[in-house]
Enzyme design. Structure first.
Site, PDB file in Angstrom:
ATOM      1  N   ASP A 154       0.854  -1.199   0.000  1.00  0.00           N
ATOM      2  CA  ASP A 154       0.000   0.000   0.000  1.00  0.00           C
ATOM      3  C   ASP A 154       0.883   1.241   0.000  1.00  0.00           C
ATOM      4  OD1 ASP A 154      -2.284  -1.510   0.112  1.00  0.00           O
ATOM      5  OD2 ASP A 154      -3.068  -0.613   1.947  1.00  0.00           O
ATOM      6  N   ASP A 156       0.382   4.024   1.429  1.00  0.00           N
ATOM      7  CA  ASP A 156       0.293   4.862   2.634  1.00  0.00           C
ATOM      8  C   ASP A 156       0.866   4.196   3.882  1.00  0.00           C
ATOM      9  OD1 ASP A 156      -1.665   2.963   3.161  1.00  0.00           O
ATOM     10  OD2 ASP A 156      -3.309   4.275   2.591  1.00  0.00           O
ATOM     11  N   TRP A 217     -13.414  -1.068  -2.894  1.00  0.00           N
ATOM     12  CA  TRP A 217     -12.709  -1.413  -1.672  1.00  0.00           C
ATOM     13  C   TRP A 217     -13.269  -2.702  -1.033  1.00  0.00           C
ATOM     14  CZ3 TRP A 217     -13.537  -2.299   3.453  1.00  0.00           C
ATOM     15  CH2 TRP A 217     -12.395  -2.271   4.270  1.00  0.00           C
ATOM     16  N   GLU A 220     -10.394  -8.198  -1.367  1.00  0.00           N
ATOM     17  CA  GLU A 220      -9.420  -8.822  -2.277  1.00  0.00           C
ATOM     18  C   GLU A 220      -8.254  -9.402  -1.481  1.00  0.00           C
ATOM     19  OE1 GLU A 220      -9.422  -5.502  -1.864  1.00  0.00           O
ATOM     20  OE2 GLU A 220      -7.372  -5.397  -1.136  1.00  0.00           O
ATOM     21  N   ASP A 221      -7.974  -8.814  -0.303  1.00  0.00           N
ATOM     22  CA  ASP A 221      -6.896  -9.336   0.542  1.00  0.00           C
ATOM     23  C   ASP A 221      -7.318 -10.629   1.251  1.00  0.00           C
ATOM     24  OD1 ASP A 221      -8.737  -7.778   1.862  1.00  0.00           O
ATOM     25  OD2 ASP A 221      -7.294  -6.769   3.156  1.00  0.00           O
ATOM     26  N   MET A 247       0.277   4.206   9.253  1.00  0.00           N
ATOM     27  CA  MET A 247      -0.525   4.481   8.050  1.00  0.00           C
ATOM     28  C   MET A 247      -0.787   5.986   7.992  1.00  0.00           C
ATOM     29  SD  MET A 247      -4.275   3.344   6.599  1.00  0.00           S
ATOM     30  CE  MET A 247      -4.084   1.568   6.580  1.00  0.00           C
ATOM     31  N   HIS A 250      -5.910   9.113   5.987  1.00  0.00           N
ATOM     32  CA  HIS A 250      -6.617   9.447   4.744  1.00  0.00           C
ATOM     33  C   HIS A 250      -8.069   9.046   4.845  1.00  0.00           C
ATOM     34  CE1 HIS A 250      -7.029   5.257   3.310  1.00  0.00           C
ATOM     35  NE2 HIS A 250      -5.872   5.051   3.905  1.00  0.00           N
ATOM     36  N   ARG A 252     -11.564   7.625   2.559  1.00  0.00           N
ATOM     37  CA  ARG A 252     -11.786   6.700   1.444  1.00  0.00           C
ATOM     38  C   ARG A 252     -11.737   7.482   0.126  1.00  0.00           C
ATOM     39  NH1 ARG A 252     -13.630   1.748   2.487  1.00  0.00           N
ATOM     40  NH2 ARG A 252     -14.660   2.241   4.440  1.00  0.00           N
TER      41      ARG A 252
HETATM   42  N1  UDH Z   1      -5.135   3.320  -3.735  1.00  0.00           N
HETATM   43  C1  UDH Z   1      -4.727   4.459  -4.428  1.00  0.00           C
HETATM   44  N2  UDH Z   1      -5.665   5.319  -4.896  1.00  0.00           N
HETATM   45  C2  UDH Z   1      -6.987   5.122  -4.709  1.00  0.00           C
HETATM   46  C3  UDH Z   1      -7.403   3.979  -3.996  1.00  0.00           C
HETATM   47  C4  UDH Z   1      -6.456   3.101  -3.506  1.00  0.00           C
HETATM   48  O1  UDH Z   1      -3.538   4.696  -4.626  1.00  0.00           O
HETATM   49  O2  UDH Z   1      -7.788   5.940  -5.169  1.00  0.00           O
HETATM   50  C5  UDH Z   1      -4.121   2.296  -3.315  1.00  0.00           C
HETATM   51  C6  UDH Z   1      -3.108   2.820  -2.322  1.00  0.00           C
HETATM   52  O3  UDH Z   1      -1.899   2.121  -2.502  1.00  0.00           O
HETATM   53  C7  UDH Z   1      -3.757   2.451  -1.006  1.00  0.00           C
HETATM   54  C8  UDH Z   1      -4.311   1.082  -1.340  1.00  0.00           C
HETATM   55  O4  UDH Z   1      -4.757   1.206  -2.678  1.00  0.00           O
HETATM   56  O5  UDH Z   1      -2.863   2.432   0.066  1.00  0.00           O
HETATM   57  C9  UDH Z   1      -5.438   0.613  -0.417  1.00  0.00           C
HETATM   58  O6  UDH Z   1      -6.511   1.557  -0.368  1.00  0.00           O
HETATM   59  P1  UDH Z   1      -6.896   2.313   0.977  1.00  0.00           P
HETATM   60  O7  UDH Z   1      -5.659   2.930   1.546  1.00  0.00           O
HETATM   61  O8  UDH Z   1      -8.014   3.244   0.698  1.00  0.00           O
HETATM   62  O9  UDH Z   1      -7.404   1.148   1.938  1.00  0.00           O
HETATM   63  P2  UDH Z   1      -7.512   1.242   3.531  1.00  0.00           P
HETATM   64  O10 UDH Z   1      -8.039  -0.070   3.950  1.00  0.00           O
HETATM   65  O11 UDH Z   1      -8.560   2.435   3.768  1.00  0.00           O
HETATM   66  O12 UDH Z   1      -6.298   1.767   4.163  1.00  0.00           O
HETATM   67  C10 UDH Z   1      -9.887   2.241   3.845  1.00  0.00           C
HETATM   68  C11 UDH Z   1     -10.620   3.564   3.840  1.00  0.00           C
HETATM   69  C12 UDH Z   1     -10.463   4.285   5.126  1.00  0.00           C
HETATM   70  C13 UDH Z   1     -11.480   5.352   5.323  1.00  0.00           C
HETATM   71  C14 UDH Z   1     -11.290   6.034   6.633  1.00  0.00           C
HETATM   72  C15 UDH Z   1     -12.327   7.045   6.911  1.00  0.00           C
HETATM   73  N3  UDH Z   1     -12.074   7.677   8.170  1.00  0.00           N
HETATM   74 MN    MN Z   2      -4.792   3.076   3.538  1.00  0.00          MN
END
Ligand code: UDH
Ligand code: MN
Length: 317
Positions: A154, A156, A217, A220-221, A247, A250, A252
């Site tokens: 990822d 981030d 989202w 897939e993992d 992390m 960020h 969604r």
């Molecule tokens: N990613 C991108 N661009 C996008 C979407 C996803 O670069 O538009 C990539 C990026 O490498 C990211 C990864 O896909 O780290 C996973 O996506 P994510 O970081 O959105 O997933 P995570 O599970 O976040 O970290 C879920 C959303 C959290 C919302 C929190 C609201 N407070």
């Molecule tokens: Mn993330």
């Protein structure tokens, strides 16, 4: 008279003492103001000179001395124990990318790895598909070299501990992002397999890679975890005390909304995994640029099928 003379003398003494004190005070004050100012002289600039460090250009200037074009590096004094391709799925996360590159290059160099960073960007504004980007990234990375390890990363997540080696375990796929600050540095659930994962190319082929069907989202993992088990392997994890990550905060992303359909798809893993994955991955490589700190792959992974075609996979023309 003696008494008055004594008084007079003591008064003179007192006066001279007073003037001495005055003189010392004046000296101290002028020393404090003119000779030894303790704080900085000028006001800080309106735009801090450290701000440009957030731009890719500034990070490149700071980091590119040891890194070859394409984000490639090998240790100068010894033969690396791992040849690692780091694959990062990406779209519109520029500040995260800057932070990752600034952090990861020195981290990987301290680990004396032979490595290259691949950024796999999804072209267009269609729904994000991380699995397709990973399958495409691996296919392209393996065209360049025989990597002993692939890290799925990822954009981030920043590793906090140098002992979390970005290399592969020969028998087991590894989940490296065990303890993330966002989840109070605890494994969020026993089958968690997202964030940062390490697999040899052989292990990846054995699992048939990522599913191509998970748009948006989620899951897939979990699907990849099931593929690891279904293909007869076990997953490994470094100790929680070492596998620590920050992390970057960020929200969604637009175009990567949670997809409830992915939960249904996950239930079909056992039926689909051998026909849907790395072996059926299709994409169009639109460009491949050797940027100073990474290899930039721009790929068209196609679009999510409209509802009446659900169940079929669309592929780019
Ligand atoms: N990613 C991108 N661009 C996008 C979407 C996803 O670069 O538009 C990539 C990026 O490498 C990211 C990864 O896909 O780290 C996973 O996506 P994510 O970081 O959105 O997933 P995570 O599970 O976040 O970290 C879920 C959303 C959290 C919302 C929190 C609201 N407070
Ligand atoms: Mn993330």
């Amino acid at each position: 008279m003696g008494c008055c003379r004594h008084l007079w003398r003591s008064r003179r003494l007192w006066r001279s003492r007073f003037s001495l004190v005055l003189l010392a005070a004046a000296f101290a004050l002028s020393y404090a103001f003119f000779v030894a100012p303790s704080g900085p002289q000028a006001e800080c600039p309106v735009v801090s000179p450290f701000f440009p460090l957030l731009t890719l250009e500034a990070i490149r200037k700071k980091r590119s001395t040891s890194v070859s074009p394409g984000g490639f590096y090998r240790p100068p004094d010894c033969r690396a124990r791992h040849r690692t391709a780091i694959v990062v799925p990406y779209r519109k996360r520029l500040t995260h990318l800057g932070a990752l590159l600034d952090h990861l290059h020195p981290f990987l160099q301290r680990q004396q790895l032979h490595y290259r960073i691949y950024l796999v960007e999804q072209w267009g504004n269609g729904t994000f598909n991380k699995g397709r980007l990973y399958n495409a990234g691996v296919r392209e990375a393996l065209r360049d070299a025989t990597w002993s390890c692939i890290i799925f990363h990822d954009v981030d997540l920043l590793p906090e501990d140098d002992r979390n080696t970005y290399g592969c375990h020969q028998d087991k796929p590894s989940h490296l992002s065990v303890a993330i600050d966002k989840f109070a540095y605890r494994l969020y659930y026993p089958q968690a397999f997202g964030g940062v994962v390490a697999m040899t190319p052989d292990q990846f082929r054995k699992t048939n890679g990522y599913s191509n069907q998970f748009w948006g989202w989620g899951q897939e993992d979990d699907n990849l975890w099931q593929r690891v088990i279904l293909s007869g392997m076990q997953a490994a994890r470094p100790p929680e005390a070492i596998a620590r990550y920050k992390m970057i905060k960020h929200e969604r992303d637009a175009g990567n909304e949670r997809n409830p359909r992915n939960v249904d798809l996950l239930r079909r893993t056992k039926l689909d995994w051998s026909s849907d994955g790395f072996n059926s991955s299709t994409y169009k490589l639109l460009s491949k640029e050797l940027e100073p700190l990474y290899t930039h792959l721009m790929v068209d992974v196609g679009k999510k099928a409209p509802p009446y075609l659900r169940g079929n996979t669309t592929t780019p023309a």
